[in-house]
Design a protein around this motif. Structure first.
Motif, short mmCIF file in Angstrom:
data_model
loop_
_atom_site.label_atom_id
_atom_site.label_comp_id
_atom_site.label_asym_id
_atom_site.label_seq_id
_atom_site.Cartn_x
_atom_site.Cartn_y
_atom_site.Cartn_z
N PRO A 6 0.76 -1.37 0.08
CA PRO A 6 -0.07 0.05 0.01
C PRO A 6 0.93 1.28 -0.18
CG PRO A 6 -0.38 -1.24 1.91
CD PRO A 6 0.54 -2.05 1.23
N ARG A 7 1.94 1.03 0.31
CA ARG A 7 2.93 2.40 0.56
C ARG A 7 3.23 2.71 -0.87
NH1 ARG A 7 4.01 3.49 5.89
NH2 ARG A 7 3.79 1.78 7.24
N GLU A 8 3.75 1.68 -1.74
CA GLU A 8 4.09 2.16 -3.08
C GLU A 8 2.75 2.67 -3.90
OE1 GLU A 8 5.93 -0.71 -5.50
OE2 GLU A 8 7.08 -1.51 -3.82
N VAL A 9 1.56 2.03 -3.61
CA VAL A 9 0.54 2.36 -4.22
C VAL A 9 0.22 3.95 -3.83
CG1 VAL A 9 -2.07 2.24 -4.48
CG2 VAL A 9 -0.42 0.26 -4.51
N LEU A 10 0.28 4.35 -2.55
CA LEU A 10 0.18 5.68 -1.96
C LEU A 10 1.07 6.70 -2.77
CD1 LEU A 10 -1.38 7.39 0.02
CD2 LEU A 10 0.29 6.79 1.46
N THR A 11 2.49 6.15 -2.88
CA THR A 11 3.34 7.03 -3.64
C THR A 11 2.73 7.13 -4.93
OG1 THR A 11 5.02 6.20 -2.07
CG2 THR A 11 5.76 7.30 -4.16
N MET A 12 2.42 6.09 -5.77
CA MET A 12 2.03 6.34 -7.04
C MET A 12 0.94 7.51 -7.25
SD MET A 12 4.48 5.06 -8.60
CE MET A 12 3.79 5.10 -10.23
N LEU A 13 -0.19 7.18 -6.19
CA LEU A 13 -1.46 8.01 -6.42
C LEU A 13 -0.94 9.47 -6.11
CD1 LEU A 13 -3.72 5.72 -4.41
CD2 LEU A 13 -3.87 6.31 -6.88
N LYS A 14 0.05 9.79 -5.19
CA LYS A 14 0.51 11.22 -4.88
C LYS A 14 1.16 11.76 -5.95
CE LYS A 14 0.78 11.02 -0.03
NZ LYS A 14 1.78 10.95 1.14
N VAL A 15 2.02 10.79 -6.72
CA VAL A 15 2.69 11.37 -7.92
C VAL A 15 1.69 11.99 -9.11
CG1 VAL A 15 4.23 10.67 -9.70
CG2 VAL A 15 4.76 10.12 -7.47
N GLU A 16 0.77 10.80 -9.38
CA GLU A 16 -0.29 11.31 -10.27
C GLU A 16 -0.92 12.33 -9.86
OE1 GLU A 16 -4.03 9.23 -12.57
OE2 GLU A 16 -2.85 8.26 -11.03
N LYS A 45 -8.51 14.48 -10.29
CA LYS A 45 -7.72 15.02 -8.96
C LYS A 45 -8.15 14.88 -7.62
CE LYS A 45 -5.35 19.01 -7.60
NZ LYS A 45 -5.15 20.45 -7.62
N LEU A 46 -9.78 15.16 -7.75
CA LEU A 46 -10.45 15.10 -6.52
C LEU A 46 -10.73 13.77 -6.25
CD1 LEU A 46 -12.07 16.48 -4.36
CD2 LEU A 46 -13.95 16.46 -5.82
N ALA A 47 -10.74 12.63 -7.16
CA ALA A 47 -10.96 11.33 -6.98
C ALA A 47 -9.69 10.76 -6.22
CB ALA A 47 -11.39 10.65 -8.18
N LEU A 48 -8.74 11.12 -6.80
CA LEU A 48 -7.29 10.82 -6.34
C LEU A 48 -7.10 11.14 -5.07
CD1 LEU A 48 -4.86 11.38 -9.39
CD2 LEU A 48 -5.41 9.32 -8.23
N LYS A 49 -7.28 12.63 -4.65
CA LYS A 49 -7.26 12.85 -3.33
C LYS A 49 -7.92 12.16 -2.38
CE LYS A 49 -8.31 16.87 -0.49
NZ LYS A 49 -8.77 18.36 -0.63
N ASP A 50 -9.39 11.81 -2.65
CA ASP A 50 -10.11 10.86 -1.86
C ASP A 50 -9.47 9.56 -1.92
OD1 ASP A 50 -12.00 12.92 -1.44
OD2 ASP A 50 -13.24 12.13 -2.79
N GLU A 51 -9.00 9.08 -2.67
CA GLU A 51 -8.21 7.72 -2.66
C GLU A 51 -7.10 7.58 -1.81
OE1 GLU A 51 -6.86 4.19 -5.79
OE2 GLU A 51 -7.99 5.89 -6.41
N ILE A 52 -6.27 8.60 -2.12
CA ILE A 52 -4.93 9.00 -1.09
C ILE A 52 -5.37 8.84 0.41
CG2 ILE A 52 -3.00 10.60 -0.64
CD1 ILE A 52 -3.12 11.22 -3.52
N GLN A 53 -6.41 9.67 0.65
CA GLN A 53 -6.88 9.65 2.10
C GLN A 53 -7.16 8.44 2.54
OE1 GLN A 53 -6.43 12.62 4.27
NE2 GLN A 53 -6.71 10.94 5.63
N GLN A 54 -7.99 7.79 1.83
CA GLN A 54 -8.45 6.25 2.36
C GLN A 54 -7.38 5.49 2.75
OE1 GLN A 54 -11.55 5.33 -0.63
NE2 GLN A 54 -13.08 6.71 0.11
N LEU A 55 -6.38 5.44 1.46
CA LEU A 55 -5.37 4.47 1.66
C LEU A 55 -4.31 4.89 2.86
CD1 LEU A 55 -4.03 2.18 0.59
CD2 LEU A 55 -2.74 3.48 -0.98
N ALA A 56 -4.21 6.21 3.10
CA ALA A 56 -3.37 6.71 4.21
C ALA A 56 -4.08 6.22 5.45
CB ALA A 56 -3.17 8.13 4.06
N ASP A 57 -5.31 6.41 5.66
CA ASP A 57 -5.79 6.19 6.84
C ASP A 57 -5.93 4.65 6.99
OD1 ASP A 57 -6.76 8.71 7.34
OD2 ASP A 57 -9.08 8.53 6.50
N ARG A 58 -5.76 3.73 6.16
CA ARG A 58 -5.52 2.19 6.49
C ARG A 58 -4.24 1.94 6.82
NH1 ARG A 58 -8.19 0.77 1.08
NH2 ARG A 58 -6.08 -0.06 0.71
N ILE A 59 -3.19 2.71 6.08
CA ILE A 59 -1.94 2.50 6.57
C ILE A 59 -1.62 3.16 8.04
CG2 ILE A 59 0.54 3.14 5.87
CD1 ILE A 59 -0.40 3.36 2.90
#
Length: 65
Positions: A6-16, A45-59
Motif C-alpha cells: 500500500p505504501r507504493e500505491v500511495l506514492t504512485m497516487l501522490k505522484v499522479e 484529481k479530486l478522486a485521487l485525493k479521496d483515494e489517497i486519504q482512504q489509503l493513508a487512513d488504512r496505513i
C-alpha cells in the motif's frame, strides 16, 4: 510496482495527483484550454485525493493518545 504494497500505491497516487495539479495549472496559465478537459482533470484529481486519504487512513492507524 507491487500492488500488494500500500505504501507504493500511495506514492504512485501522490505522484499522479501532483502531475495533474501541475498540468491543470499550466492549462490555466495559457488561458487556452478546453473547459471540458479541465473539468475532467479536476474531477480525477479530486478522486485521487479521496483515494489517497482512504489509503493513508488504512496505513496509519488512528491512535487515540
Amino acid at each position: 510496482m507491487n500492488d500488494d504494497d500500500p505504501r507504493e500505491v500511495l506514492t504512485m497516487l501522490k505522484v499522479e495527483h501532483r502531475r495533474l495539479d501541475e498540468e491543470i495549472e499550466r492549462m490555466r496559465e495559457t488561458g487556452n484550454c478546453d473547459q471540458l478537459e479541465l473539468a475532467r482533470m479536476k474531477k480525477r484529481k479530486l478522486a485521487l485525493k479521496d483515494e489517497i486519504q482512504q489509503l493513508a487512513d488504512r496505513i496509519v492507524p488512528d491512535i487515540i493518545a
